[in-house]
Design an enzyme around this catalytic site. Structure first.
Site, PDB file in Angstrom:
ATOM      1  N   MET A  30       0.849  -1.206   0.000  1.00 50.89           N
ATOM      2  CA  MET A  30       0.000   0.000   0.000  1.00 50.89           C
ATOM      3  C   MET A  30       0.880   1.251   0.000  1.00 50.89           C
ATOM      4  O   MET A  30       0.413   2.340   0.370  1.00 50.89           O
ATOM      5  CB  MET A  30      -0.937  -0.010   1.205  1.00 50.89           C
ATOM      6  CG  MET A  30      -1.896  -1.205   1.174  1.00 50.89           C
ATOM      7  SD  MET A  30      -3.434  -0.922   2.055  1.00 50.89           S
ATOM      8  CE  MET A  30      -2.844  -0.675   3.711  1.00 50.89           C
ATOM      9  N   HIS A  34       8.877   1.171   3.555  1.00 50.77           N
ATOM     10  CA  HIS A  34       9.943   1.165   4.563  1.00 50.77           C
ATOM     11  C   HIS A  34      10.800  -0.086   4.330  1.00 50.77           C
ATOM     12  O   HIS A  34      10.550  -0.841   3.371  1.00 50.77           O
ATOM     13  CB  HIS A  34       9.341   1.216   5.973  1.00 50.77           C
ATOM     14  CG  HIS A  34       8.275   0.187   6.218  1.00 50.77           C
ATOM     15  ND1 HIS A  34       8.546  -1.164   6.244  1.00 50.77           N
ATOM     16  CD2 HIS A  34       6.932   0.301   6.410  1.00 50.77           C
ATOM     17  CE1 HIS A  34       7.429  -1.831   6.474  1.00 50.77           C
ATOM     18  NE2 HIS A  34       6.421  -0.960   6.571  1.00 50.77           N
ATOM     19  N   GLY A  36      10.857  -2.880   5.687  1.00 45.12           N
ATOM     20  CA  GLY A  36      10.104  -4.144   5.652  1.00 45.12           C
ATOM     21  C   GLY A  36       9.673  -4.459   4.226  1.00 45.12           C
ATOM     22  O   GLY A  36       9.883  -5.574   3.720  1.00 45.12           O
ATOM     23  N   HIS A  37       9.091  -3.467   3.560  1.00 44.24           N
ATOM     24  CA  HIS A  37       8.701  -3.657   2.159  1.00 44.24           C
ATOM     25  C   HIS A  37       9.935  -3.973   1.303  1.00 44.24           C
ATOM     26  O   HIS A  37       9.898  -4.850   0.441  1.00 44.24           O
ATOM     27  CB  HIS A  37       8.061  -2.382   1.600  1.00 44.24           C
ATOM     28  CG  HIS A  37       6.795  -1.963   2.271  1.00 44.24           C
ATOM     29  ND1 HIS A  37       6.706  -0.819   3.028  1.00 44.24           N
ATOM     30  CD2 HIS A  37       5.555  -2.519   2.296  1.00 44.24           C
ATOM     31  CE1 HIS A  37       5.471  -0.684   3.481  1.00 44.24           C
ATOM     32  NE2 HIS A  37       4.755  -1.694   3.061  1.00 44.24           N
TER      33      HIS A  37
HETATM   34  P1  AMP Z   1       1.389  -2.988   3.488  1.00 48.40           P
HETATM   35  O1  AMP Z   1       1.944  -1.933   2.595  1.00 48.40           O
HETATM   36  O2  AMP Z   1       1.362  -2.617   4.930  1.00 48.40           O
HETATM   37  O3  AMP Z   1       0.094  -3.582   2.974  1.00 48.40           O
HETATM   38  O4  AMP Z   1       2.432  -4.189   3.429  1.00 48.40           O
HETATM   39  C1  AMP Z   1       2.806  -4.761   2.199  1.00 48.40           C
HETATM   40  C2  AMP Z   1       3.579  -6.030   2.477  1.00 48.40           C
HETATM   41  O5  AMP Z   1       4.740  -5.725   3.245  1.00 48.40           O
HETATM   42  C3  AMP Z   1       2.767  -7.054   3.290  1.00 48.40           C
HETATM   43  O6  AMP Z   1       3.003  -8.361   2.764  1.00 48.40           O
HETATM   44  C4  AMP Z   1       3.332  -6.904   4.664  1.00 48.40           C
HETATM   45  O7  AMP Z   1       3.228  -8.075   5.446  1.00 48.40           O
HETATM   46  C5  AMP Z   1       4.777  -6.576   4.372  1.00 48.40           C
HETATM   47  N1  AMP Z   1       5.382  -5.887   5.521  1.00 48.40           N
HETATM   48  C6  AMP Z   1       4.907  -4.780   6.148  1.00 48.40           C
HETATM   49  N2  AMP Z   1       5.693  -4.470   7.202  1.00 48.40           N
HETATM   50  C7  AMP Z   1       6.669  -5.419   7.255  1.00 48.40           C
HETATM   51  C8  AMP Z   1       7.774  -5.656   8.119  1.00 48.40           C
HETATM   52  N3  AMP Z   1       8.036  -4.876   9.157  1.00 48.40           N
HETATM   53  N4  AMP Z   1       8.563  -6.712   7.856  1.00 48.40           N
HETATM   54  C9  AMP Z   1       8.294  -7.538   6.805  1.00 48.40           C
HETATM   55  N5  AMP Z   1       7.277  -7.357   5.957  1.00 48.40           N
HETATM   56  C10 AMP Z   1       6.467  -6.323   6.164  1.00 48.40           C
END
Ligand code: AMP
Length: 285
Positions: A30, A34, A36-37
């Site tokens: 989304m 960061h 994580g992404h």
């Molecule tokens: P989001 O943008 O929050 O929908 O996340 C997109 C993807 O990044 C999803 O598969 C999340 O699980 C993954 N994600 C978000 N935060 C982290 C993190 N801290 N460590 C690993 N993957 C993450």
């Protein structure tokens, strides 16, 4: 790096890549990227020849009164970060492109979608599985990469792929944390400096449970109690749930004999954060 905002252009580009014999990977996000992404992107780059990152704040997975309107958006910065990672394609559609007027078709993983976050966020996982299945049909990836951070989401998507025979392999990547242990999240920007400190209690509670488990306590109610005692030390943190569940079915586990997921969700001020650890399994599930 190509940036596509229409479904037709994205599908054509991905098909061309596959026709050229490339292994295509998709990282759904989304935005407000960061580390994580980016860890997902790096894993995708290692395992695939062409990587697509989708950036789409999916209204369908937000409930009324949730943070859809204020969800952080920074498309230019995201593009810069992804360019540095040598990503091949960004797919950034508008809401109108993804959801044509009068769309009434959904994908729901019944049962699992009502557990954990699904209980306090009705419709959330249906929104996730609907958009992810649309992304799979648009990008037609060989592999798709998700974070263990959203462990229930990963379990639900794995089940959807199995149940619907979707031709995509799901790869789940470990949680990336800040140096002090806070799980990285786009929502962390909502936290005030004081809340940022309070938020550390989620990870501390999980570590306490992990420690107690490693010292021989395998009864979930006792482990959950230990975790709740830690969480209670932060008055500014309001628990939504702390549960120990089977990582595939998301059903509660009473005594831990095999890999179990300890999942927590809590409000720090008005910001809802989630985190988890896995017991009795060294690898992320
Ligand atoms: P989001 O943008 O929050 O929908 O996340 C997109 C993807 O990044 C999803 O598969 C999340 O699980 C993954 N994600 C978000 N935060 C982290 C993190 N801290 N460590 C690993 N993957 C993450």
């Amino acid at each position: 790096m190509e940036i596509h905002s229409t479904i037709d252009a994205m599908r054509a580009a991905s098909r061309a890549a596959r026709l050229a014999g490339l292994r295509v990977g998709l990282v759904p996000t989304m935005g407000a990227l960061h580390q994580g992404h980016l860890s997902l992107v790096r894993t995708a780059k290692q395992q695939c020849d062409a990587v697509i990152v989708s950036i789409f704040v999916n209204p369908l997975q937000f409930g009324p009164g949730e943070d859809l309107a204020k969800y952080p958006r920074n498309f230019d910065r995201d593009c810069e970060l992804l360019r540095k990672e040598d990503v091949d394609f960004i797919f950034a559609p508008s809401v109108e492109e993804m959801y044509p007027a009068k769309a009434v078709t959904y994908v729901a993983v019944e049962g699992l979608s009502e557990k954990l976050c699904g209980r306090s966020r009705p419709g959330h996982f249906r929104g996730v599985t609907t958009v992810v299945s649309k992304l799979f049909h648009i990008a037609e990836p060989d592999l798709a990469f998700f974070g263990q951070k959203d462990a229930a989401q990963a379990a639900i998507i794995r089940r959807m792929v199995r149940d619907l025979n979707l031709p995509v392999e799901i790869i789940v990547c470990p949680i990336v944390r800040e140096p002090d242990g806070l799980a990285m999240s786009s929502r962390n920007v909502y936290l005030s400096p004081q809340e940022r400190k309070s938020a550390l209690i989620l990870h501390r509670a999980l570590l306490e449970i992990q420690k107690s488990f490693e010292q021989g306590e395998h009864e979930s109610p006792k482990l959950v109690e230990a975790g709740k005692r830690v969480l209670a030390q932060e008055p500014g943190v309001r628990l939504d749930y702390l549960e120990i569940v089977d990582p595939d079915t998301l059903d509660p586990v009473k005594e831990i004999h095999q890999t179990a997921l300890v999942a927590v969700a809590a409000f720090v001020g008005t910001t809802r954060l989630i985190d988890n650890v896995v017991l009795a399994g060294a690898k992320p599930i």
